[in-house]
Design a protein around this motif. Sequence first.
Motif, PDB file in Angstrom:
ATOM      1  N   GLN A 148       0.813  -1.221   0.000  1.00 33.33           N
ATOM      2  CA  GLN A 148       0.000   0.000   0.000  1.00 33.33           C
ATOM      3  C   GLN A 148       0.846   1.270   0.000  1.00 33.33           C
ATOM      4  O   GLN A 148       0.472   2.290  -0.585  1.00 33.33           O
ATOM      5  N   ASP A 149       1.988   1.208   0.681  1.00 33.11           N
ATOM      6  CA  ASP A 149       2.803   2.409   0.868  1.00 33.11           C
ATOM      7  C   ASP A 149       3.720   2.707  -0.320  1.00 33.11           C
ATOM      8  O   ASP A 149       4.383   3.751  -0.348  1.00 33.11           O
ATOM      9  N   ARG A 150       3.787   1.772  -1.276  1.00 32.52           N
ATOM     10  CA  ARG A 150       4.664   2.003  -2.414  1.00 32.52           C
ATOM     11  C   ARG A 150       4.158   3.171  -3.267  1.00 32.52           C
ATOM     12  O   ARG A 150       2.961   3.356  -3.431  1.00 32.52           O
ATOM     13  N   LYS A 151       5.115   3.926  -3.797  1.00 32.35           N
ATOM     14  CA  LYS A 151       4.799   5.035  -4.687  1.00 32.35           C
ATOM     15  C   LYS A 151       5.556   4.831  -5.994  1.00 32.35           C
ATOM     16  O   LYS A 151       6.788   4.690  -5.969  1.00 32.35           O
ATOM     17  N   GLN A 185       1.534   3.508  -6.496  1.00 35.87           N
ATOM     18  CA  GLN A 185       0.859   2.291  -6.096  1.00 35.87           C
ATOM     19  C   GLN A 185       0.656   1.383  -7.300  1.00 35.87           C
ATOM     20  O   GLN A 185       0.437   1.831  -8.424  1.00 35.87           O
ATOM     21  N   ASP A 186       0.695   0.073  -7.016  1.00 34.84           N
ATOM     22  CA  ASP A 186       0.466  -0.946  -8.042  1.00 34.84           C
ATOM     23  C   ASP A 186      -0.863  -1.633  -7.723  1.00 34.84           C
ATOM     24  O   ASP A 186      -0.921  -2.482  -6.824  1.00 34.84           O
ATOM     25  N   ILE A 200      -1.620  -4.734  -5.039  1.00 39.76           N
ATOM     26  CA  ILE A 200      -2.507  -4.529  -3.887  1.00 39.76           C
ATOM     27  C   ILE A 200      -3.630  -5.560  -3.881  1.00 39.76           C
ATOM     28  O   ILE A 200      -3.976  -6.127  -2.834  1.00 39.76           O
TER      29      ILE A 200
END
Length: 206
Positions: free
Chosen positions: A147-150, A152-153, A157
Amino acid sequence: MNISRILAAALALTVGGAAFAQTSAPQSDWPCKQVRVPEIALGGVWTGPSIEKERKDWRGDAAVADLVTRIAPRRTPLEEAERLIGDFAKGAGESRKARLTLLFAGVYERMNDERRDVVNGLDRFGRRLKDMAEKAREETQTMREVQDRKPQDPEAIRKASEALQWRLRMFEEQRKMVAFVCESPALIEQRFGALARAIMAAMETR
């Protein structure tokens, strides 16, 4: 399911799993609220003769061994087991006390072995619960990281969400079984006590 609700459910379950692990630590993997007692205590149910010798000898008596296999299992109604004990006592004649002592030794050995197997099975069940709780914590952490990835994928998720939902469902289904399976040792003890009382009563009947 909404992602935030998934995480909230995961947190509730995994915190519960952690508490489970802590409270059961002194008893290893034991998952039950009841204290882990591997052996049936004789003192509270048997006031007859010592059975130390009989515990080794009862299998050598075909009639006793056969009766033990009939009355010990819970599938045999208690009323029928009591009747069979009474019939056995009547046929024992002058050897009634000795034969009933041998019978009691057999019942004790058989049901104590059964209880020990159940207790060991509960230990294994407890280990599975702890492992599932740990995996739920790991997948909760994975979900948060995804969720915290930038940027988002969405696909990552989705997969993480589905994996976590499945893990939580399996964990919850297993956890719901705890109260039920933890009753098994007590049920064995209750039956054993009833059979012990029936044998004692048959000893005293003239």
